[in-house]
Design an enzyme around this catalytic site. Structure first.
Site, PDB file in Angstrom:
ATOM      1  N   GLY A  94       0.859  -1.181  -0.114  1.00 19.33           N
ATOM      2  CA  GLY A  94      -0.066   0.071  -0.093  1.00 19.33           C
ATOM      3  C   GLY A  94       0.841   1.241  -0.030  1.00 19.33           C
ATOM      4  N   ASP A 151      -1.007 -13.521   5.137  1.00 16.82           N
ATOM      5  CA  ASP A 151      -2.393 -13.157   5.409  1.00 16.82           C
ATOM      6  C   ASP A 151      -2.623 -12.859   7.007  1.00 16.82           C
ATOM      7  OD1 ASP A 151      -5.156 -13.439   6.004  1.00 16.82           O
ATOM      8  OD2 ASP A 151      -5.310 -15.409   5.439  1.00 16.82           O
ATOM      9  N   VAL A 152      -2.989 -11.618   7.147  1.00 15.50           N
ATOM     10  CA  VAL A 152      -2.827 -10.990   8.611  1.00 15.50           C
ATOM     11  C   VAL A 152      -4.037 -11.314   9.457  1.00 15.50           C
ATOM     12  CG1 VAL A 152      -1.373  -8.944   8.079  1.00 15.50           C
ATOM     13  CG2 VAL A 152      -3.731  -8.801   7.771  1.00 15.50           C
ATOM     14  N   LYS A 196     -11.839  -0.242  12.685  1.00 18.18           N
ATOM     15  CA  LYS A 196     -10.854   0.411  13.045  1.00 18.18           C
ATOM     16  C   LYS A 196     -10.787   0.716  14.712  1.00 18.18           C
ATOM     17  CE  LYS A 196      -8.052   1.660  10.703  1.00 18.18           C
ATOM     18  NZ  LYS A 196      -6.762   0.771  10.216  1.00 18.18           N
ATOM     19  N   LEU A 255       1.257   3.998   2.134  1.00 11.73           N
ATOM     20  CA  LEU A 255       2.071   3.936   3.618  1.00 11.73           C
ATOM     21  C   LEU A 255       3.053   2.930   3.491  1.00 11.73           C
ATOM     22  CD1 LEU A 255       2.724   5.190   6.190  1.00 11.73           C
ATOM     23  CD2 LEU A 255       0.704   3.936   7.145  1.00 11.73           C
ATOM     24  N   ALA A 281      -5.141  -2.675   5.911  1.00 13.35           N
ATOM     25  CA  ALA A 281      -6.106  -1.925   6.268  1.00 13.35           C
ATOM     26  C   ALA A 281      -7.057  -2.404   5.174  1.00 13.35           C
ATOM     27  CB  ALA A 281      -6.291  -0.446   6.352  1.00 13.35           C
ATOM     28  N   TYR A 282      -8.255  -2.528   5.501  1.00 14.70           N
ATOM     29  CA  TYR A 282      -9.431  -2.908   4.376  1.00 14.70           C
ATOM     30  C   TYR A 282     -10.063  -1.323   4.675  1.00 14.70           C
ATOM     31  CZ  TYR A 282     -14.013  -3.893   2.680  1.00 14.70           C
ATOM     32  OH  TYR A 282     -15.119  -4.121   1.803  1.00 14.70           O
ATOM     33  N   TYR A 301     -16.750   0.663   8.784  1.00 16.47           N
ATOM     34  CA  TYR A 301     -15.406   0.773   8.696  1.00 16.47           C
ATOM     35  C   TYR A 301     -14.767   1.489  10.101  1.00 16.47           C
ATOM     36  CZ  TYR A 301     -11.026   3.272   7.463  1.00 16.47           C
ATOM     37  OH  TYR A 301      -9.744   3.607   7.507  1.00 16.47           O
TER      38      TYR A 301
END
Length: 282
Positions: free
Chosen positions: A10, A34-35, A127, A12, A58-59, A123
């Site tokens: 990604g 795969d986290v 988070k 970041l 992140a999703y 979302y």
């Protein structure tokens, strides 16, 4: 410092991997780790033996999360807890990145770390639970809330960053309509990556807010990006309600970065300066 970066595909994560240089012991995206797989996470962290684990996964498909709650919570809530436990068992620090969308936008001044979160969307809920799973893990942990992250290459899930999409649409003559009633602090991935590395070295723990200086609406960000690119294109200002999107967003989600500055770390630049540099390199 020996560092592991999860989510390095990604915008970041790429900046983190680049900034860490020789201190980077391992970096990978979804194809490499795969986290949400507890055994895979624990095995990798133990094998690499890092001093610091940076979680840049992140999703972040805010609207899709309303109908894909299970996936959003797996990546944004469950996985951070797995990474925290793996870091704890390896004696490492976990640096986890969260979002301004944990707040409801009802404030009239920038949100501090001790303000009560009230997410408006799936979302944001996912988070917030991720933050709590990290902070409750008994790991050495740093949770960094940020907002509106923009960087080179953008988010693959979203088809590039907001700035990428605005410039691309302007160059092909598409009409531009952008929300003007949501205010936040744009944050540029390269500067956020620098701040995360400096925070990891500083010994800070707990919650810290980090953004570029200043705030704006998405409409102001769009018009500023076009001006920086030398594109004279009109941008219609619209309301968030007019889009009728599945997920609600906070109308005001500016984060107070006073705690970050109090640590003696260099402030991030005004967002306008960082934007001009980003556009010049596009």
């Amino acid at each position: 410092m020996r560092a592991l970066v999860a989510g390095s595909a990604g915008q970041l994560g790429r900046e983190l991997a680049s900034r860490l240089g020789d201190e980077l012991a391992w970096a990978g995206g979804r194809g490499e780790l795969d986290v949400t797989d507890a055994e895979a996470v624990a095995a990798l962290v133990m094998r690499v033996g890092p001093d610091v684990v940076f979680n840049a996964t992140a999703y972040n498909r805010v609207d899709a999360a309303e109908s894909e709650r299970e996936r959003a919570f797996a990546v944004n809530a469950h996985a951070p807890g797995l990474l925290a436990r793996a870091a704890r068992d390896a004696g490492a620090l976990l640096v986890h990145v969260s979002t301004d969308y944990v707040f409801d936008g009802a404030a009239s001044r920038p949100y501090r770390e001790d303000d009560t979160p009230r997410p408006l969307s799936a979302y944001g809920e996912s988070k917030l639970l991720g933050e709590r799973n990290v902070l409750d893990s008994r790991a050495a942990a740093l949770v960094v809330r940020t907002s509106g992250v923009l960087g080179r290459g953008g988010s693959a899930q979203k088809g590039g960053s907001f700035v990428d999409r605005i410039l691309a649409q302007a160059r092909v003559g598409k009409p531009l309509r952008v929300v003007a009633d949501q205010v936040f602090a744009p944050t540029f991935a390269a500067e956020l990556a620098r701040a995360l590395v400096e925070l990891a070295r500083s010994g800070a723990r707990g919650l810290v807010h980090v953004t570029n200086e200043g705030s704006c609406s998405w409409h102001e960000l769009a018009t500023s990006a076009l001006a920086a690119a030398g594109l004279a294109r009109p941008v219609e200002a619209i309301t968030a309600a007019s889009l009728q999107l599945p997920a609600r967003r906070p109308a005001y989600s500016v984060l107070d970065a006073s705690r970050y500055r109090a640590l003696g770390l260099p402030a991030l630049r005004p967002w306008q300066d960082a934007l001009r540099e980003l556009v010049a390199g596009a």
